[in-house]
Design a protein around this motif. Sequence first.
Motif, PDB file in Angstrom:
ATOM      1  N   LEU A 203       0.834  -1.208   0.000  1.00  0.00           N
ATOM      2  CA  LEU A 203       0.000   0.000   0.000  1.00  0.00           C
ATOM      3  C   LEU A 203       0.867   1.257   0.000  1.00  0.00           C
ATOM      4  O   LEU A 203       0.520   2.269  -0.600  1.00  0.00           O
ATOM      5  CB  LEU A 203      -0.927   0.027   1.225  1.00  0.00           C
ATOM      6  CG  LEU A 203      -2.058  -0.997   1.267  1.00  0.00           C
ATOM      7  CD1 LEU A 203      -2.875  -0.813   2.542  1.00  0.00           C
ATOM      8  CD2 LEU A 203      -2.950  -0.898   0.044  1.00  0.00           C
ATOM      9  N   ALA A 204       2.010   1.194   0.667  1.00  0.00           N
ATOM     10  CA  ALA A 204       2.892   2.362   0.746  1.00  0.00           C
ATOM     11  C   ALA A 204       3.746   2.509  -0.510  1.00  0.00           C
ATOM     12  O   ALA A 204       4.462   3.496  -0.660  1.00  0.00           O
ATOM     13  CB  ALA A 204       3.785   2.249   1.983  1.00  0.00           C
ATOM     14  N   GLY A 205       3.681   1.522  -1.403  1.00  0.00           N
ATOM     15  CA  GLY A 205       4.509   1.563  -2.605  1.00  0.00           C
ATOM     16  C   GLY A 205       5.986   1.445  -2.285  1.00  0.00           C
ATOM     17  O   GLY A 205       6.831   2.035  -2.944  1.00  0.00           O
ATOM     18  N   GLU A 206       6.297   0.657  -1.260  1.00  0.00           N
ATOM     19  CA  GLU A 206       7.696   0.529  -0.829  1.00  0.00           C
ATOM     20  C   GLU A 206       8.191  -0.905  -0.994  1.00  0.00           C
ATOM     21  O   GLU A 206       7.491  -1.753  -1.544  1.00  0.00           O
ATOM     22  CB  GLU A 206       7.812   0.952   0.645  1.00  0.00           C
ATOM     23  CG  GLU A 206       7.523   2.429   0.846  1.00  0.00           C
ATOM     24  CD  GLU A 206       7.504   2.833   2.313  1.00  0.00           C
ATOM     25  OE1 GLU A 206       7.618   4.025   2.569  1.00  0.00           O
ATOM     26  OE2 GLU A 206       7.353   1.957   3.193  1.00  0.00           O
ATOM     27  N   THR A 207       9.391  -1.137  -0.483  1.00  0.00           N
ATOM     28  CA  THR A 207       9.932  -2.491  -0.447  1.00  0.00           C
ATOM     29  C   THR A 207      10.156  -2.856   1.021  1.00  0.00           C
ATOM     30  O   THR A 207      10.210  -1.977   1.880  1.00  0.00           O
ATOM     31  CB  THR A 207      11.282  -2.561  -1.191  1.00  0.00           C
ATOM     32  OG1 THR A 207      12.139  -1.551  -0.651  1.00  0.00           O
ATOM     33  CG2 THR A 207      11.109  -2.336  -2.689  1.00  0.00           C
TER      34      THR A 207
ATOM     35  N   LEU B 220      -2.569   4.568   6.028  1.00  0.00           N
ATOM     36  CA  LEU B 220      -2.572   3.781   4.783  1.00  0.00           C
ATOM     37  C   LEU B 220      -3.857   2.962   4.655  1.00  0.00           C
ATOM     38  O   LEU B 220      -4.487   2.918   3.599  1.00  0.00           O
ATOM     39  CB  LEU B 220      -1.377   2.821   4.762  1.00  0.00           C
ATOM     40  CG  LEU B 220      -0.004   3.407   4.447  1.00  0.00           C
ATOM     41  CD1 LEU B 220       1.079   2.371   4.739  1.00  0.00           C
ATOM     42  CD2 LEU B 220       0.070   3.844   2.983  1.00  0.00           C
ATOM     43  N   PHE B 221      -4.243   2.307   5.752  1.00  0.00           N
ATOM     44  CA  PHE B 221      -5.433   1.454   5.708  1.00  0.00           C
ATOM     45  C   PHE B 221      -6.689   2.295   5.480  1.00  0.00           C
ATOM     46  O   PHE B 221      -7.583   1.908   4.744  1.00  0.00           O
ATOM     47  CB  PHE B 221      -5.572   0.641   7.014  1.00  0.00           C
ATOM     48  CG  PHE B 221      -4.619  -0.531   7.107  1.00  0.00           C
ATOM     49  CD1 PHE B 221      -3.631  -0.737   6.152  1.00  0.00           C
ATOM     50  CD2 PHE B 221      -4.715  -1.452   8.155  1.00  0.00           C
ATOM     51  CE1 PHE B 221      -2.752  -1.816   6.242  1.00  0.00           C
ATOM     52  CE2 PHE B 221      -3.846  -2.532   8.250  1.00  0.00           C
ATOM     53  CZ  PHE B 221      -2.865  -2.712   7.301  1.00  0.00           C
ATOM     54  N   LYS B 222      -6.739   3.443   6.139  1.00  0.00           N
ATOM     55  CA  LYS B 222      -7.929   4.291   5.993  1.00  0.00           C
ATOM     56  C   LYS B 222      -8.077   4.772   4.559  1.00  0.00           C
ATOM     57  O   LYS B 222      -9.189   4.914   4.050  1.00  0.00           O
ATOM     58  CB  LYS B 222      -7.865   5.472   6.965  1.00  0.00           C
ATOM     59  CG  LYS B 222      -8.230   5.025   8.372  1.00  0.00           C
ATOM     60  CD  LYS B 222      -8.519   6.161   9.324  1.00  0.00           C
ATOM     61  CE  LYS B 222      -9.136   5.571  10.594  1.00  0.00           C
ATOM     62  NZ  LYS B 222      -8.719   6.268  11.802  1.00  0.00           N
ATOM     63  N   ALA B 223      -6.943   5.004   3.905  1.00  0.00           N
ATOM     64  CA  ALA B 223      -7.006   5.480   2.522  1.00  0.00           C
ATOM     65  C   ALA B 223      -7.348   4.358   1.547  1.00  0.00           C
ATOM     66  O   ALA B 223      -7.974   4.602   0.519  1.00  0.00           O
ATOM     67  CB  ALA B 223      -5.678   6.121   2.147  1.00  0.00           C
ATOM     68  N   ALA B 224      -6.957   3.128   1.862  1.00  0.00           N
ATOM     69  CA  ALA B 224      -7.054   2.067   0.855  1.00  0.00           C
ATOM     70  C   ALA B 224      -8.135   1.017   1.110  1.00  0.00           C
ATOM     71  O   ALA B 224      -8.676   0.439   0.176  1.00  0.00           O
ATOM     72  CB  ALA B 224      -5.699   1.370   0.714  1.00  0.00           C
TER      73      ALA B 224
END
Lengths: 467, 216
Positions: free
Chosen positions: A140-144, A163-167
């Motif tokens: 979700l964060a677009g990270e590794t 992150l969870f609230k947005a997705a």
Amino acid sequence: MAAVFQQGVARALSDPTLKLAIDRTTVTAERKRAAALADYPQFAAARERGTAIKDHVVANLDHYLDEFERNATASGAVVHWAADADEACRIVLGICRGAGARRVTRAKSMLGEEIGLPHALEEAGIERVETDLAEHIVQLAGETPSHIVWPALHKTREQVSALFKAAHRVPHEADTVEAMVESARRELRDRFLSAEVGISGANFLIADSGAVCTVTNEGNAELTTTPPRVHVVTAGIEKLVPSLAHAFAMLRLLVRSATGADLTQYTTFHCGPKRPGDRDGPEEFHIVLVDNGRSRMLRDAGLREMLRCIRCGACMNHCVVYRQIGGHAYGGTYPGPMGAVLTPALEGVDKARDLPHACTLNGRCQEVCPVGIPLPTLLRGWRDRSWKEGLVPRGVRSGLGLWRFAAERPWLYRLGTAAAVRAMRLFRRGGWIGRMPFAGAWTRYRDLPAPAGRTFMEQLRDRERGR
Amino acid sequence: MSARETVLGAVRAALGRPRPDPAAVAAEARALLADPDAIRPSLPLPDPAAAFAARVVSPKVGATLDRIGDLQELPGAVRRYLAGHELPHALTLQPDPALWRLDWTGFELREAARPDEAAALGRARWGIAETGSLVFHSGPETAVLNHFLALHHLVALRVADILPHLEDYAAVAGPAPRNLNLITGASGTTDIEGSYVRGAHGPAFLHVVLVGAPLP
Ligand code: SF4
């Protein structure tokens, strides 16, 4: 990579929440591991045995690969071989396309990260659903991942909540960790059941049965590998053990070292596809055996021992450098001491020449490694090599020679760095050391915390005293 | 050259020796399993069943425990558990004839767990005292998903099937099932700031019902 590492360190050290987030998990991990070992007086003997088991497998790797392939094939699995990362991804994508996959679920696998599978799936236009909670956060964060056991350890609960609230379709309301976990459970449940392909890694490959062992505490591996029509395993060729009993001996070491538990909640051995009469399970079962630099490490006496690594993460939990800078600063798939040894081996020393220097040689990693890998020695080997190959910039070479001389003599090291920091403060500009005669690029990251006016080791000593 | 030959060729070249004798390799592997007591934790209680019972309710496993003398009493034990959690008398029952044969009057039963199943009951083949693990083999009488989809996982286990150590299971396991599931607690995660939360994807509760003679 060198520049990447320096930038990564700079970013990490200036991130106000990162250190806090890292400590919240690693301090707990360290404490739990210590408690688990206190209850396991046989650990020293078990560690010696585990080391011998892995050495035995590595010394007979051709034999065990053959045996595993034979037994896996007899169980109905399809065994594929991949010499490098690209080939491995091509094979997995081919299987996904053959299955007409629009959505795949994936249970955390560091090998999958190593070969760039998440990216390859995305490029192929296949929806990738990460099912491990931490991998879900990272996706979700677009990270590794920033840790091999807790990939989202760099995230604070506040960041995860946002992150969870947005997705999430039905996100949590209360800002508790329990409510967030519940939100992820809701979000992922129907995805588990609607994927065409499930992809997992392997903690162990069992040669005498052809089975593949996965361990999780969440149960996401089984939910990933059971409902889809196709299960694909990607595994490094070093993951072999002779039999189930050997796997058990290794599991005792792995789990205690990783999380401080005696065994993971869900320990599963997958052997072939669905059988006649089975109530569930995949109709196709593929295993992709990946070399990607491992045979090169096998050839190299200075790296062969690294093939014992069972990816427990203890070395990074106990590493003072990792705990300051986190996993992303290392720039490779694998962070911490094991990453500093592995990344140059997998990606080339020219691309990762700084990593072996990200170490204080305090020896903690080797002490806690459950398969006795002499990480500091292997790191020193890389240092010597990048030196010989002329990969170290001149400014670093002269500084490093001095540093090494001192590093091997701890009293001199402390004295020297303390003096250096004081000297460096003269070159400080706004809390940042821009340029310094002689030291150049190397000290820029090495001694970056200079604004505190104390060395890394001094600060560390203070912190330890304060504990 | 196939990828298989490339990889195996590179491994053989790296090892730089003739192919090993399979019998010698097997003997060496066996020797690595010698003296298992030296490398495994000893049981805190001499009786494996008592050690198992203590272990499953310890924080290490975190399950709840009930005991019955005979399998016939299982529906009653399940009823007690469901009532204690204010759950309806609905249950996914592992497709095991020994379970379906029991008197489930008043229960709504299912063979396969639904995605939001509240409770599932299974029968473990073995228990392992060392770790408090429940052992399942997938097959016509055991669906894998039933262990993972429900919020409450209930498991019956015969006292006689409790083994001391993991190696003891390896010795009696027989040919590998498609899935061997060792279940040691409820689903949990420490992925957010290292704090432990239950019910990540799988069950949030594990309840073990020991069947057989009372423990010493
Ligand atoms: S090097 Fe050792 S401590 Fe580090 S991850 Fe590998 S096995 Fe664990």
